[in-house]
Every structure is written in C-alpha cells, then in structure tokens.
Design an enzyme around this catalytic site. Structure first.
Site, PDB file in Angstrom:
ATOM      1  N   GLY A   1     -26.076 -64.535  59.101  1.00 30.38           N
ATOM      2  CA  GLY A   1     -27.121 -65.475  58.723  1.00 30.38           C
ATOM      3  C   GLY A   1     -28.137 -64.746  57.862  1.00 30.38           C
ATOM      4  O   GLY A   1     -28.307 -63.528  57.982  1.00 30.38           O
TER       5      GLY A   1
ATOM      6  N   GLN B   1     -36.239 -63.298  54.024  1.00 30.25           N
ATOM      7  CA  GLN B   1     -35.630 -61.969  54.074  1.00 30.25           C
ATOM      8  C   GLN B   1     -35.279 -61.430  52.698  1.00 30.25           C
ATOM      9  O   GLN B   1     -34.970 -60.249  52.554  1.00 30.25           O
ATOM     10  CB  GLN B   1     -34.363 -61.991  54.942  1.00 30.25           C
ATOM     11  CG  GLN B   1     -34.649 -62.266  56.410  1.00 30.25           C
ATOM     12  CD  GLN B   1     -33.380 -62.206  57.220  1.00 30.25           C
ATOM     13  OE1 GLN B   1     -32.664 -63.188  57.312  1.00 30.25           O
ATOM     14  NE2 GLN B   1     -33.091 -61.046  57.799  1.00 30.25           N
TER      15      GLN B   1
ATOM     16  N   CYS C   1     -30.867 -58.090  63.483  1.00 34.38           N
ATOM     17  CA  CYS C   1     -31.403 -58.761  62.307  1.00 34.38           C
ATOM     18  C   CYS C   1     -31.297 -57.819  61.113  1.00 34.38           C
ATOM     19  O   CYS C   1     -31.634 -56.639  61.224  1.00 34.38           O
ATOM     20  CB  CYS C   1     -32.865 -59.126  62.569  1.00 34.38           C
ATOM     21  SG  CYS C   1     -33.650 -59.946  61.175  1.00 34.38           S
ATOM     22  N   LEU C   2     -30.856 -58.349  59.980  1.00 33.23           N
ATOM     23  CA  LEU C   2     -30.705 -57.514  58.783  1.00 33.23           C
ATOM     24  C   LEU C   2     -32.037 -56.902  58.348  1.00 33.23           C
ATOM     25  O   LEU C   2     -32.051 -55.861  57.707  1.00 33.23           O
ATOM     26  CB  LEU C   2     -30.107 -58.345  57.636  1.00 33.23           C
ATOM     27  CG  LEU C   2     -28.669 -58.838  57.838  1.00 33.23           C
ATOM     28  CD1 LEU C   2     -28.249 -59.731  56.684  1.00 33.23           C
ATOM     29  CD2 LEU C   2     -27.700 -57.681  58.018  1.00 33.23           C
TER      30      LEU C   2
ATOM     31  N   HIS D   1     -32.214 -68.266  65.450  1.00 31.70           N
ATOM     32  CA  HIS D   1     -32.678 -66.990  64.883  1.00 31.70           C
ATOM     33  C   HIS D   1     -33.144 -67.170  63.432  1.00 31.70           C
ATOM     34  O   HIS D   1     -34.217 -66.699  63.053  1.00 31.70           O
ATOM     35  CB  HIS D   1     -31.548 -65.950  64.975  1.00 31.70           C
ATOM     36  CG  HIS D   1     -31.900 -64.618  64.393  1.00 31.70           C
ATOM     37  ND1 HIS D   1     -32.066 -63.481  65.158  1.00 31.70           N
ATOM     38  CD2 HIS D   1     -32.118 -64.228  63.105  1.00 31.70           C
ATOM     39  CE1 HIS D   1     -32.390 -62.461  64.361  1.00 31.70           C
ATOM     40  NE2 HIS D   1     -32.418 -62.894  63.108  1.00 31.70           N
ATOM     41  N   GLU D   2     -32.330 -67.873  62.643  1.00 27.98           N
ATOM     42  CA  GLU D   2     -32.685 -68.064  61.227  1.00 27.98           C
ATOM     43  C   GLU D   2     -33.882 -68.997  61.082  1.00 27.98           C
ATOM     44  O   GLU D   2     -34.737 -68.806  60.213  1.00 27.98           O
ATOM     45  CB  GLU D   2     -31.488 -68.597  60.433  1.00 27.98           C
ATOM     46  CG  GLU D   2     -30.261 -67.684  60.421  1.00 27.98           C
ATOM     47  CD  GLU D   2     -30.574 -66.243  60.065  1.00 27.98           C
ATOM     48  OE1 GLU D   2     -31.466 -66.004  59.230  1.00 27.98           O
ATOM     49  OE2 GLU D   2     -29.945 -65.339  60.652  1.00 27.98           O
TER      50      GLU D   2
ATOM     51  N   HIS E   1     -37.043 -67.281  61.366  1.00 27.05           N
ATOM     52  CA  HIS E   1     -37.451 -66.578  60.141  1.00 27.05           C
ATOM     53  C   HIS E   1     -38.324 -67.454  59.246  1.00 27.05           C
ATOM     54  O   HIS E   1     -39.308 -66.973  58.682  1.00 27.05           O
ATOM     55  CB  HIS E   1     -36.226 -66.133  59.333  1.00 27.05           C
ATOM     56  CG  HIS E   1     -35.670 -64.810  59.764  1.00 27.05           C
ATOM     57  ND1 HIS E   1     -36.403 -63.647  59.730  1.00 27.05           N
ATOM     58  CD2 HIS E   1     -34.442 -64.456  60.213  1.00 27.05           C
ATOM     59  CE1 HIS E   1     -35.646 -62.642  60.150  1.00 27.05           C
ATOM     60  NE2 HIS E   1     -34.458 -63.096  60.454  1.00 27.05           N
TER      61      HIS E   1
END
Ligand code: NI
Length: 183
Positions: free
Chosen positions: A45, A50, A96-97, A138-139, A142
């Site tokens: 994702g 991000q 998380c990236l 999660h996304e 963000h």
C-alpha cells in the site's frame, strides 16, 4: 518513474490530506508512478502523503498476500471516507515504507465500510474484512496524518524513540529511494 518515499519526520506525513477533483493535474501519471514506487519498495500500500502530496489518494496491491480478502485487491482509492469500522479487534504486526525497519503490533477492527472513488472517479461503497481491511485502515490513516506508530502501546513507543529519531535524520539502511526531513 520511481518517486522518493518521504520518511518519518517529514511534516507532510502529519497533514490531514485534501480531496481532489477529477481534473487533478497529471493524475493518471501520478497513479502509475505510485504503483511503480510501491512495487520497487515491495510495499502492499502507498498513500499520496508518502510521496509528498497531501491529497486523499492511496493505492493498494495485496494480491500476493495469502488471504482470501486480498485475492483481487489491487485498487486505487480516491477521496475515500471510512463510514464505519466494526466487529472484533485483532492485532497484527504492521510496518510502513515511511518507517523502514520498524514493526509493531497494531489493534484494529476486523471489518469496515468505505465510500471512495476509483481512478475513473466512479463511486463505490463497499465492505472489507481481514487483511484488505487492515491495509485500507493503515493507508487511510496516512491521509489523516496518522502513522501506525501512533497506535502502538506507550511502552513500545518509548522503546522505539531513538530508532524513529534516527530514521528522521536518515540514519537507516533502506533499499529504496527516500526523502528525509533533515540530514
Ligand atoms: Ni504506511
């Protein structure tokens, strides 16, 4: 084009993102670049903040995960709104990236209902469960300016404090391109 992923500590990750209109400049290319960037970093994702944009857009591809809920789960979510989260809460170790090398258990509801538009601005209202719901939550966080480390136990957060500080200044080993807040 692979875009740099904004690391923990960048203010854009803390903004509440804004809705976009169908004529958003370069939207198609942006979505393509986000998929390319996500695949390059082996993510499942990726949310627009991000890559430095405070807009309500995220992409997912959970098709490689072995879970019934993610079999066809490759999607674009534009201007999404979670209408309801329900059913039992369950814990899962998230990453998380934007916060490489950090993983921690996060408790979330197992089901949700969401309204969103796809890449063609067609509106949907759907229910998700399992890993698909988890990825959406999660996304979605963000685009609300929330990171999964906000949702972990205070003890665990204290333990991670130095690690997070190091990530924000670029002191982390990562196999993809990142943008750090200070260096
Ligand atoms: Ni993330």
């Amino acid at each position: 084009m692979i875009l740099p992923i904004y690391a923990y500590g960048n203010p854009v990750l803390r903004k509440k993102a804004e809705n976009i209109l169908p004529d958003y400049n370069g939207l198609k290319e942006l979505i393509e670049n986000m998929f390319e960037t996500m695949y390059d970093s082996n993510g499942i994702g990726l949310a627009a903040p991000q890559i430095g944009l405070a807009i309500r857009l995220f992409i997912v591809d959970g098709t490689e995960i072995e879970d019934e809920s993610t079999a066809d789960f490759k999607k674009v979510f534009i201007n999404p709104e979670i209408l309801e989260e329900f059913d039992t809460k369950w814990e899962y170790e998230e990453g998380c990236l934007s916060i490489p090398t950090v993983r921690a258990d996060v408790s979330r509801h197992s089901k949700l209902r969401i309204r969103y538009m796809d890449e063609n601005f067609k509106e949907f209202e759907e229910e998700y469960n399992g890993m698909a719901a988890r990825i959406i939550q999660h996304e979605y966080d963000h685009i609300e300016g929330i990171l999964f480390t906000d949702r972990i136990s205070p003890l665990k957060r204290t333990m991670l404090k130095n690690k997070l500080q190091n990530i924000s200044i670029g002191r982390v080993n990562v196999g993809y391109k990142m943008k750090f807040a200070k260096k």
